[in-house]
Design a protein around this motif. Structure first.
Motif, PDB file in Angstrom:
ATOM      1  N   GLN A  28      -1.602   0.814  25.580  1.00 24.89           N
ATOM      2  CA  GLN A  28      -1.775   2.246  25.756  1.00 24.89           C
ATOM      3  C   GLN A  28      -3.239   2.556  26.018  1.00 24.89           C
ATOM      4  N   SER A  73       2.695   6.043  26.731  1.00 25.84           N
ATOM      5  CA  SER A  73       1.543   6.040  25.826  1.00 25.84           C
ATOM      6  C   SER A  73       0.232   6.100  26.611  1.00 25.84           C
ATOM      7  N   GLN A 103      -0.982  -2.100  29.838  1.00 25.33           N
ATOM      8  CA  GLN A 103      -0.354  -0.791  29.958  1.00 25.33           C
ATOM      9  C   GLN A 103       0.392  -0.654  31.286  1.00 25.33           C
TER      10      GLN A 103
END
Length: 276
Positions: A28, A73, A103
């Motif tokens: 994230q 996220s 991510q």
């Protein structure tokens, strides 16, 4: 906010960052209410067509809606220019380049996310003259009480230093001298410095100055005499900048809740402003 095509990183930039940033954890982006600067930032820049500024911002708010819808996220702060060319910026931070990669993989695994994000991007692009993405890594030793955007901030000044190739050490010595002088003068105007690794010709350094109010600029100007008095040889320092630097550009950006996506903790610390 996500780019349509993840950028490739130069090996030299990755190697330099490994010495500066902690190893990443969760997949994230990071947005710390305390203002701790992330190890890597991605800056998404977009230039609206004349007369399309408000429409581009309205379309850009769709990125937040998509991430909320898919429960991703990724968090960022966004804003628009208060000086210079009309521009929209989104800033997203990560612990490291490796965290960006993790991510990206997580988002690709989120069914439908990229298709929905691309749909928003097409809506934004209809109002733009152009856009790009910059990558930059944190240089903590060049900052002054280094800080990232906090819940209290409403404005971000971005000062872009273009440096002559091979003269990076001389330029960095100038910045360090000013940080020492600000410390000695007890002036409260924190800044962070990032070095661009991808996205524009370099060497380029970005000084980011988050502010709760533009009154901070007034205080800085009023204290400049005191700061200069703490530099042992100010003329020599300016001569060193002249030898090492090509140009410097400063611009102000108003942060906007509608162009941002912050964590619940960040929003609570902002007293509700970021939820508008």
């Amino acid at each position: 906010m996500r780019p349509r095509h993840p950028a490739m990183l130069a090996a030299t930039a990755v190697g330099a960052l490994a010495l500066l940033a902690p190893a990443g954890g969760a997949a994230q982006s990071v947005l710390d209410p305390a203002g701790a600067p992330p190890g890597v930032i991605k800056i998404y820049r977009a230039w609206p067509k004349t007369g399309h500024e408000a429409l581009a911002q309205q379309a850009g708010a769709g990125f937040t809606a998509v991430s909320n819808r898919f429960g991703t996220s990724d968090y960022w702060v966004g804003g628009s220019s208060m000086s210079g060319r009309a521009e929209i910026l989104w800033f997203e931070g990560f612990p490291s380049h490796a965290a960006v990669e993790r991510q990206t993989a997580a988002l690709l695994a989120n069914a439908g996310f990229y298709a929905a994000s691309d749909s928003v991007w097409r809506s934004v692009a209809a109002h733009l003259d152009g856009s790009d993405v910059l990558w930059a890594f944190h240089r903590p030793e060049l900052g002054y009480k280094p800080v990232w955007a906090t819940p209290a901030d409403r404005t971000l000044q971005v000062i872009t230093f273009r440096v002559k190739p091979g003269m990076e050490a001389d330029f960095e010595a100038v910045v360090k001298s000013f940080a020492t002088a600000y410390t000695a003068a007890a002036v409260h105007l924190p800044w962070s410095v990032y070095q661009v690794s991808n996205g524009m010709p370099g060497p380029v350094y970005l000084m980011l100055v988050p502010m709760a109010s533009l009154e901070a600029i007034d205080r800085d100007m009023a204290s400049m005499g005191s700061v200069i008095s703490k530099v042992p040889d100010f003329n020599a320092l300016m001569a060193q900048w002249a030898r090492s630097g090509n140009s410097v550009t400063a611009n102000l950006y108003g942060l906007a809740p509608g162009l941002s996506r912050v964590t619940p903790e960040f929003a609570r610390a902002g007293g509700g402003w970021w939820g508008r």
